[in-house]
Design a protein around this motif. Structure first.
Motif, PDB file in Angstrom:
ATOM      1  N   LEU A  54       1.038  -6.391 -10.581  1.00 52.65           N
ATOM      2  CA  LEU A  54      -0.779  -4.917 -10.996  1.00 52.65           C
ATOM      3  C   LEU A  54       0.142  -3.679  -9.978  1.00 52.65           C
ATOM      4  CD1 LEU A  54      -1.804  -8.544 -10.188  1.00 52.65           C
ATOM      5  CD2 LEU A  54      -3.889  -7.430 -10.936  1.00 52.65           C
ATOM      6  N   THR A  55      -0.584  -2.935 -10.585  1.00 55.31           N
ATOM      7  CA  THR A  55      -0.700  -1.799 -10.411  1.00 55.31           C
ATOM      8  C   THR A  55      -1.862  -1.171 -10.071  1.00 55.31           C
ATOM      9  OG1 THR A  55       0.723  -0.890 -11.886  1.00 55.31           O
ATOM     10  CG2 THR A  55       2.139  -1.548 -10.359  1.00 55.31           C
ATOM     11  N   SER A  56      -1.987   0.087  -9.499  1.00 51.28           N
ATOM     12  CA  SER A  56      -3.470   0.404  -8.857  1.00 51.28           C
ATOM     13  C   SER A  56      -3.342   2.264  -8.807  1.00 51.28           C
ATOM     14  CB  SER A  56      -4.402  -0.073  -8.141  1.00 51.28           C
ATOM     15  OG  SER A  56      -3.956   0.457  -6.824  1.00 51.28           O
ATOM     16  N   ALA A  57      -4.081   3.000  -9.284  1.00 52.85           N
ATOM     17  CA  ALA A  57      -4.214   4.361  -9.343  1.00 52.85           C
ATOM     18  C   ALA A  57      -4.637   4.495  -8.053  1.00 52.85           C
ATOM     19  CB  ALA A  57      -5.228   5.210 -10.015  1.00 52.85           C
ATOM     20  N   GLY A  58      -4.368   6.312  -8.083  1.00 51.42           N
ATOM     21  CA  GLY A  58      -4.551   6.585  -6.463  1.00 51.42           C
ATOM     22  C   GLY A  58      -5.753   5.983  -5.990  1.00 51.42           C
ATOM     23  N   SER A  89      -1.702  12.138  -9.786  1.00 45.88           N
ATOM     24  CA  SER A  89      -0.947  13.461  -9.412  1.00 45.88           C
ATOM     25  C   SER A  89       0.646  13.010  -9.303  1.00 45.88           C
ATOM     26  CB  SER A  89      -1.944  14.074  -7.965  1.00 45.88           C
ATOM     27  OG  SER A  89      -1.240  13.185  -6.835  1.00 45.88           O
ATOM     28  N   SER A  90       0.802  11.638  -9.110  1.00 45.84           N
ATOM     29  CA  SER A  90       2.241  11.349  -9.682  1.00 45.84           C
ATOM     30  C   SER A  90       3.392  10.608 -10.467  1.00 45.84           C
ATOM     31  CB  SER A  90       2.411  10.272  -7.932  1.00 45.84           C
ATOM     32  OG  SER A  90       2.226  11.016  -6.926  1.00 45.84           O
ATOM     33  N   ALA A  91       2.158  10.760 -11.837  1.00 43.16           N
ATOM     34  CA  ALA A  91       2.225  10.086 -12.995  1.00 43.16           C
ATOM     35  C   ALA A  91       3.542  10.299 -13.433  1.00 43.16           C
ATOM     36  CB  ALA A  91       0.872  10.001 -13.345  1.00 43.16           C
ATOM     37  N   ASP A  92       3.228  11.977 -13.647  1.00 47.42           N
ATOM     38  CA  ASP A  92       4.416  12.061 -14.570  1.00 47.42           C
ATOM     39  C   ASP A  92       6.169  12.909 -13.559  1.00 47.42           C
ATOM     40  OD1 ASP A  92       3.306  13.343 -16.110  1.00 47.42           O
ATOM     41  OD2 ASP A  92       3.030  14.608 -15.756  1.00 47.42           O
ATOM     42  N   HIS A  93       5.981  12.422 -12.469  1.00 39.57           N
ATOM     43  CA  HIS A  93       7.160  12.007 -11.623  1.00 39.57           C
ATOM     44  C   HIS A  93       7.843  10.604 -11.653  1.00 39.57           C
ATOM     45  CE1 HIS A  93      10.466  12.401  -8.666  1.00 39.57           C
ATOM     46  NE2 HIS A  93       9.500  11.755  -7.410  1.00 39.57           N
ATOM     47  N   PHE A  94       6.830   9.371 -11.466  1.00 40.82           N
ATOM     48  CA  PHE A  94       6.855   8.291 -11.416  1.00 40.82           C
ATOM     49  C   PHE A  94       7.876   8.175 -13.136  1.00 40.82           C
ATOM     50  CE2 PHE A  94       5.301   3.722 -12.511  1.00 40.82           C
ATOM     51  CZ  PHE A  94       6.294   3.418 -11.179  1.00 40.82           C
ATOM     52  N   THR A  98       0.745   4.865  -4.773  1.00 34.87           N
ATOM     53  CA  THR A  98       2.282   4.796  -5.046  1.00 34.87           C
ATOM     54  C   THR A  98       2.927   4.547  -4.218  1.00 34.87           C
ATOM     55  OG1 THR A  98       2.546   6.682  -2.785  1.00 34.87           O
ATOM     56  CG2 THR A  98       2.357   8.095  -4.879  1.00 34.87           C
ATOM     57  N   GLY A  99       2.345   2.974  -4.288  1.00 38.31           N
ATOM     58  CA  GLY A  99       3.335   2.233  -3.101  1.00 38.31           C
ATOM     59  C   GLY A  99       4.041   1.245  -4.569  1.00 38.31           C
ATOM     60  N   PRO A 141       0.737  -1.058  -0.018  1.00 33.73           N
ATOM     61  CA  PRO A 141      -0.029   0.120   0.168  1.00 33.73           C
ATOM     62  C   PRO A 141       0.750   1.387   0.008  1.00 33.73           C
ATOM     63  CG  PRO A 141      -0.044  -1.069   2.339  1.00 33.73           C
ATOM     64  CD  PRO A 141       1.363  -1.699   1.528  1.00 33.73           C
ATOM     65  N   ALA A 142       0.181   2.508  -0.331  1.00 35.57           N
ATOM     66  CA  ALA A 142       1.302   3.644  -0.484  1.00 35.57           C
ATOM     67  C   ALA A 142       1.292   4.186   1.138  1.00 35.57           C
ATOM     68  CB  ALA A 142       0.114   4.458  -0.949  1.00 35.57           C
ATOM     69  N   SER A 143       2.826   5.005   1.255  1.00 36.56           N
ATOM     70  CA  SER A 143       3.229   5.276   2.103  1.00 36.56           C
ATOM     71  C   SER A 143       3.628   6.235   2.017  1.00 36.56           C
ATOM     72  CB  SER A 143       4.484   4.480   2.686  1.00 36.56           C
ATOM     73  OG  SER A 143       5.545   5.587   3.613  1.00 36.56           O
ATOM     74  N   HIS A 144       3.509   7.840   2.619  1.00 41.54           N
ATOM     75  CA  HIS A 144       3.822   9.511   2.347  1.00 41.54           C
ATOM     76  C   HIS A 144       4.979   9.116   3.405  1.00 41.54           C
ATOM     77  CE1 HIS A 144      -0.754  10.916   2.216  1.00 41.54           C
ATOM     78  NE2 HIS A 144       0.167  10.528   1.274  1.00 41.54           N
ATOM     79  N   GLU A 145       6.433   8.652   3.416  1.00 40.46           N
ATOM     80  CA  GLU A 145       7.530   8.570   4.156  1.00 40.46           C
ATOM     81  C   GLU A 145       8.246   7.452   3.799  1.00 40.46           C
ATOM     82  OE1 GLU A 145       7.981   7.810   8.414  1.00 40.46           O
ATOM     83  OE2 GLU A 145       5.769   8.999   8.955  1.00 40.46           O
ATOM     84  N   LEU A 146       8.340   7.368   1.725  1.00 37.24           N
ATOM     85  CA  LEU A 146       9.218   6.752   0.809  1.00 37.24           C
ATOM     86  C   LEU A 146      10.671   7.352   0.706  1.00 37.24           C
ATOM     87  CD1 LEU A 146       6.401   5.911  -2.123  1.00 37.24           C
ATOM     88  CD2 LEU A 146       6.666   4.691  -0.046  1.00 37.24           C
TER      89      LEU A 146
END
Length: 344
Positions: free
Chosen positions: A180-184, A153-158, A132-133, A96-101
């Motif tokens: 498998l990857t998923s969006a937000g 919102s992170s796709a360009d940076h990704f 963002t996982g 899952p996503a984390s805000h401290e990557l």
């Protein structure tokens, strides 16, 4: 939020997964984990049950780099009982996503302890990211040369950070077999329901969706959630045409017929449809016919030719082509796997 051992765990306190025969899911959490995304795998996979005997089909455990307290991005922490040993036993690992990557998000590089954790993944295990996982599994090299998505919102940076990944910023999730990857955010629900559908069929996935009070399949992609200036004060909807088409999937529908339901030109209807749904009318219609064919193959004893006609493909050869493209299997193989009388 600590997890207490269940009574049936008492005889084997050192075990990670305790129910042979169930699909084993490990949810790998890092500091800064977002609680909403963290809860999605347990909610979706935990509600998947056999239609025959109501047994649970997945066993889910939560793990971290080490057991113990893990910060979330909310005003509470969680406590996980398992460390990376759970990754070595899992059939599916969800990140899952984390805000401290940290350097993963800024430089695309795993720390030594994270690299060691990913090295523990069992060969052949399926890897799934929520939001963002995807940065973590891309930094681990699991997405090199493969299609993937992440939060819009992170796709360009990704894409800049991982140029070898084929990023699609418009879809809700990407299924590339074992990754498998998923969006937000809520797209994690979509990808987990898709996995249940892939593993155990449409009927089981639909039952999970009903229990969770979410649609079994959402229309379109995440492009519809990106704020853009509208060229007009209000766009006409294509909902009536879609509803009309769903009642007539068995008929040879044309783009002009759909446009006429909304009193639009074909050009205007096609543009509005893509803005509203996130895909073309033809692609949407094919997706709906594939889903209907899956339902008929699972729940009826109709012959393959009859299923093809009722689903709107016309011929078995045409249906076989579309199911092979969408699912990677033939109609006969799909039926043998998921027909209600064929499941264990």
């Amino acid at each position: 939020m600590a997890v207490s051992p269940r009574p049936d765990d008492a005889d084997d306190p050192g075990a990670v997964f305790r129910h042979p025969g169930r699909h084993r899911v490990a949810v790998f959490v890092l500091p800064g984990v977002i609680p909403f995304e963290l809860g999605i795998p347990l909610r979706i996979f935990g509600n998947a049950r056999s239609a025959e005997d109501d047994r649970k089909l997945y066993e889910i455990v939560t793990c971290g780099v080490t057991p113990g307290r893990v910060r979330t991005d909310a005003d509470f922490d969680i406590v996980v009982e398992h460390g990376v040993e759970a990754l070595a036993e899992a059939d599916t690992v969800v990140v899952p996503a984390s805000h401290e990557l940290g350097p993963v998000f800024t430089d695309g590089v795993l720390s030594p302890e994270l690299a060691a954790a990913f090295a523990r993944f069992r060969p052949g295990a399926r890897t799934v990211s929520i939001c963002t996982g995807s940065f973590l599994i891309a930094a681990a090299g699991l997405l090199d040369g493969r299609p993937a998505t992440t939060h819009w919102s992170s796709a360009d940076h990704f894409q800049r950070l991982f140029p070898r990944v084929k990023v699609d910023p418009d879809v809700l999730y990407v299924d590339d077999g074992d990754v498998l990857t998923s969006a937000g955010v809520a797209a994690g629900i979509d990808v987990c329901l898709h996995i249940v559908r892939r593993d155990f069929g449409t009927a089981v996935a639909n039952a999970v969706a009903r229990r969770t009070v979410v649609p079994p399949h959402r229309e379109g992609g995440q492009a519809q959630f990106i704020r853009r200036p509208l060229p007009e004060p209000q766009l006409a909807s294509t909902e009536r045409a879609r509803s009309w088409a769903l009642d007539r999937l068995h008929e040879p529908l044309t783009l002009r017929q759909l446009a006429e339901r909304e009193s639009m030109s074909v050009r205007t209807f096609t543009r509005r449809f893509r803005e509203e749904v996130g895909t073309s009318p033809g692609q949407w219609l094919t997706q709906r016919r594939v889903e209907h064919a899956r339902h008929l193959l699972e729940s009826t004893d109709l012959g393959i030719d009859a299923v093809a006609r009722q689903a709107g493909f016309g011929t078995a050869a045409c249906m076989r082509q579309h199911l092979q493209a969408a699912l990677g299997v033939s109609p006969s193989t799909y039926r043998r796997t998921f027909h209600v009388t064929a499941r264990p």
